[in-house]
Design a protein around this motif. Structure first.
Motif, mmCIF file in Angstrom:
data_model
loop_
_atom_site.group_PDB
_atom_site.id
_atom_site.type_symbol
_atom_site.label_atom_id
_atom_site.label_comp_id
_atom_site.label_asym_id
_atom_site.label_seq_id
_atom_site.Cartn_x
_atom_site.Cartn_y
_atom_site.Cartn_z
ATOM 1 N N VAL A 91 0.864 -1.183 0.000
ATOM 2 C CA VAL A 91 0.000 0.000 0.000
ATOM 3 C C VAL A 91 0.899 1.231 0.000
ATOM 4 N N MET A 92 0.770 2.033 -1.058
ATOM 5 C CA MET A 92 1.760 3.084 -1.265
ATOM 6 C C MET A 92 1.123 4.292 -1.950
ATOM 7 N N HIS A 93 1.870 4.893 -2.887
ATOM 8 C CA HIS A 93 1.485 6.181 -3.455
ATOM 9 C C HIS A 93 1.571 6.164 -4.977
ATOM 10 N N GLY A 94 0.869 7.119 -5.589
ATOM 11 C CA GLY A 94 0.734 7.131 -7.035
ATOM 12 C C GLY A 94 2.029 7.216 -7.811
ATOM 13 N N ILE A 95 2.856 8.199 -7.519
ATOM 14 C CA ILE A 95 4.092 8.370 -8.293
ATOM 15 C C ILE A 95 5.048 7.216 -8.040
ATOM 16 N N VAL A 96 5.111 6.734 -6.824
ATOM 17 C CA VAL A 96 5.998 5.613 -6.498
ATOM 18 C C VAL A 96 5.586 4.368 -7.283
ATOM 19 N N ALA A 97 4.287 4.109 -7.317
ATOM 20 C CA ALA A 97 3.788 2.944 -8.061
ATOM 21 C C ALA A 97 4.077 3.079 -9.551
ATOM 22 N N LYS A 98 3.882 4.272 -10.095
ATOM 23 C CA LYS A 98 4.110 4.476 -11.524
ATOM 24 C C LYS A 98 5.588 4.372 -11.880
ATOM 25 N N CYS A 99 6.455 4.784 -10.975
ATOM 26 C CA CYS A 99 7.892 4.634 -11.224
ATOM 27 C C CYS A 99 8.285 3.157 -11.256
ATOM 28 N N PHE A 100 7.682 2.347 -10.376
ATOM 29 C CA PHE A 100 7.971 0.917 -10.414
ATOM 30 C C PHE A 100 7.458 0.305 -11.712
ATOM 31 N N LEU A 101 6.285 0.711 -12.142
ATOM 32 C CA LEU A 101 5.745 0.230 -13.416
ATOM 33 C C LEU A 101 6.680 0.585 -14.563
ATOM 34 N N ARG A 102 7.212 1.792 -14.553
ATOM 35 C CA ARG A 102 8.144 2.196 -15.613
ATOM 36 C C ARG A 102 9.378 1.322 -15.608
ATOM 37 N N HIS A 103 9.857 0.988 -14.402
ATOM 38 C CA HIS A 103 11.019 0.114 -14.273
ATOM 39 C C HIS A 103 10.751 -1.248 -14.906
ATOM 40 N N VAL A 104 9.571 -1.803 -14.637
ATOM 41 C CA VAL A 104 9.237 -3.126 -15.157
ATOM 42 C C VAL A 104 9.090 -3.101 -16.673
ATOM 43 N N LEU A 105 8.386 -2.109 -17.181
ATOM 44 C CA LEU A 105 8.118 -2.029 -18.612
ATOM 45 C C LEU A 105 9.265 -1.423 -19.414
ATOM 46 N N LYS A 106 10.232 -0.803 -18.715
ATOM 47 C CA LYS A 106 11.338 -0.103 -19.379
ATOM 48 C C LYS A 106 10.802 0.956 -20.346
ATOM 49 N N SER A 107 9.758 1.631 -19.939
ATOM 50 C CA SER A 107 9.119 2.623 -20.798
ATOM 51 C C SER A 107 9.818 3.972 -20.696
ATOM 52 N N ASP A 108 9.403 4.872 -21.553
ATOM 53 C CA ASP A 108 9.989 6.205 -21.593
ATOM 54 C C ASP A 108 9.614 6.980 -20.327
ATOM 55 N N TRP A 109 10.562 7.716 -19.783
ATOM 56 C CA TRP A 109 10.301 8.460 -18.561
ATOM 57 C C TRP A 109 9.195 9.493 -18.752
ATOM 58 N N ALA A 110 9.128 10.073 -19.927
ATOM 59 C CA ALA A 110 8.124 11.101 -20.181
ATOM 60 C C ALA A 110 6.707 10.538 -20.199
ATOM 61 N N SER A 111 6.578 9.216 -20.296
ATOM 62 C CA SER A 111 5.251 8.602 -20.386
ATOM 63 C C SER A 111 4.585 8.415 -19.028
ATOM 64 N N LEU A 112 5.296 8.689 -17.939
ATOM 65 C CA LEU A 112 4.744 8.448 -16.607
ATOM 66 C C LEU A 112 3.439 9.209 -16.378
ATOM 67 N N HIS A 113 3.384 10.448 -16.876
ATOM 68 C CA HIS A 113 2.195 11.258 -16.621
ATOM 69 C C HIS A 113 0.963 10.736 -17.354
ATOM 70 N N GLU A 114 1.170 9.807 -18.297
ATOM 71 C CA GLU A 114 0.045 9.254 -19.048
ATOM 72 C C GLU A 114 -0.638 8.101 -18.314
ATOM 73 N N VAL A 115 -0.013 7.624 -17.232
ATOM 74 C CA VAL A 115 -0.572 6.517 -16.455
ATOM 75 C C VAL A 115 -1.437 7.083 -15.330
ATOM 76 N N ALA A 116 -2.689 6.646 -15.268
ATOM 77 C CA ALA A 116 -3.596 7.098 -14.208
ATOM 78 C C ALA A 116 -3.797 5.976 -13.201
ATOM 79 N N LEU A 117 -3.679 6.294 -11.940
ATOM 80 C CA LEU A 117 -3.948 5.325 -10.876
ATOM 81 C C LEU A 117 -4.777 6.037 -9.817
ATOM 82 N N GLU A 118 -6.069 5.741 -9.784
ATOM 83 C CA GLU A 118 -6.973 6.418 -8.869
ATOM 84 C C GLU A 118 -6.752 5.952 -7.432
ATOM 85 N N ASN A 119 -7.349 6.662 -6.493
ATOM 86 C CA ASN A 119 -7.282 6.242 -5.092
ATOM 87 C C ASN A 119 -7.858 4.839 -4.941
#
Length: 228
Positions: free
Chosen positions: A188-216
């Motif tokens: 149980v954590m936070h939005g940006i932290v979760a999205k950064c881990f997702l980026r790590h797994v997918l090896k996606s572009d850093w600029a794409s982080l803001h395109e991922v939505a994770l609601e409460n």
């Protein structure tokens, strides 16, 4: 450890991202077929907190003491009931030490059958925005600053704050610390932290982080075969 299956065929990674939006009329699920997975990690964003109500005008950030709103508490309890109704059981549950994440985990666990003891981890807290936290967004995100962020989305940091690269490094380390082969772990954590881990797994572009939505109380589910 968490790698794209194309880079390590012998230990295929299956990524399942499920966005559980309590306020929505339906659950949005982007998934791959999962069979005989060995290890699962489910990232859970905390429920709505007081700081969330201010981020339209002010910079958020770590805000560790920000409590859940009444809506956020209801979201956390409803998430627990949703998980129980689907027979979900966790071997471990870990939460950020921020008040909103810890309380979300407590309320979620209260709805589960035979839940594990909650563990707390400070390195799962939200991205620090340093001197910007609580300041008007219009004063921080000037045209010049936005251009700097666009130029270096990986390394940009607010004065006294963290970069997304910093956040990703500690997120990966913390999740590796608690993930166990053959176990299902909720974090149980936070939005940006979760999205950064997702980026790590997918090896996606850093600029794409803001395109991922994770609601409460949204979920991200990761699974893999093999170890290491």
């Amino acid at each position: 450890m968490w790698q794209d299956q194309q880079t390590k065929p012998g230990q295929a990674l299956i990524v399942v991202v499920a966005l559980f939006a309590l306020a929505a009329t339906a659950t949005t699920i982007m998934s791959a077929h999962v069979e005989s997975t060995k290890t699962e990690v489910i990232l859970v964003r905390h429920g709505e907190c007081e700081m969330n109500l201010e981020v339209a005008d002010k910079v958020g950030g770590r805000a560790s003491a920000s409590p859940l709103t009444a809506k956020g508490e209801a979201q956390a309890s409803k998430l627990g009931r949703w998980l129980r109704s689907r027979g979900v059981r966790f071997d471990r549950v870990v939460a950020s030490t921020a008040v909103r994440a810890t309380r979300t985990a407590q309320l979620m666990l209260a709805e589960l059958e035979n839940p594990p003891q909650l563990e707390l981890e400070a390195s799962l807290e939200e991205m620090s925005q340093g001197e910007w936290e609580g300041q008007p967004r219009s004063e921080c995100y000037t045209a010049k600053t936005v251009a700097e962020i666009d130029e270096d989305p990986r390394g940009f940091a607010a004065p006294g704050g963290e970069s997304k690269a910093d956040v990703e490094a500690r997120a990966v380390q913390a999740i590796e610390k608690y993930a166990r082969d053959g176990e299902k772990t909720a974090v149980v954590m936070h939005g940006i932290v979760a999205k950064c881990f997702l980026r790590h797994v997918l090896k996606s572009d850093w600029a794409s982080l803001h395109e991922v939505a994770l609601e409460n109380t949204g979920l991200m589910r990761f699974a893999r075969k093999g170890s290491g």
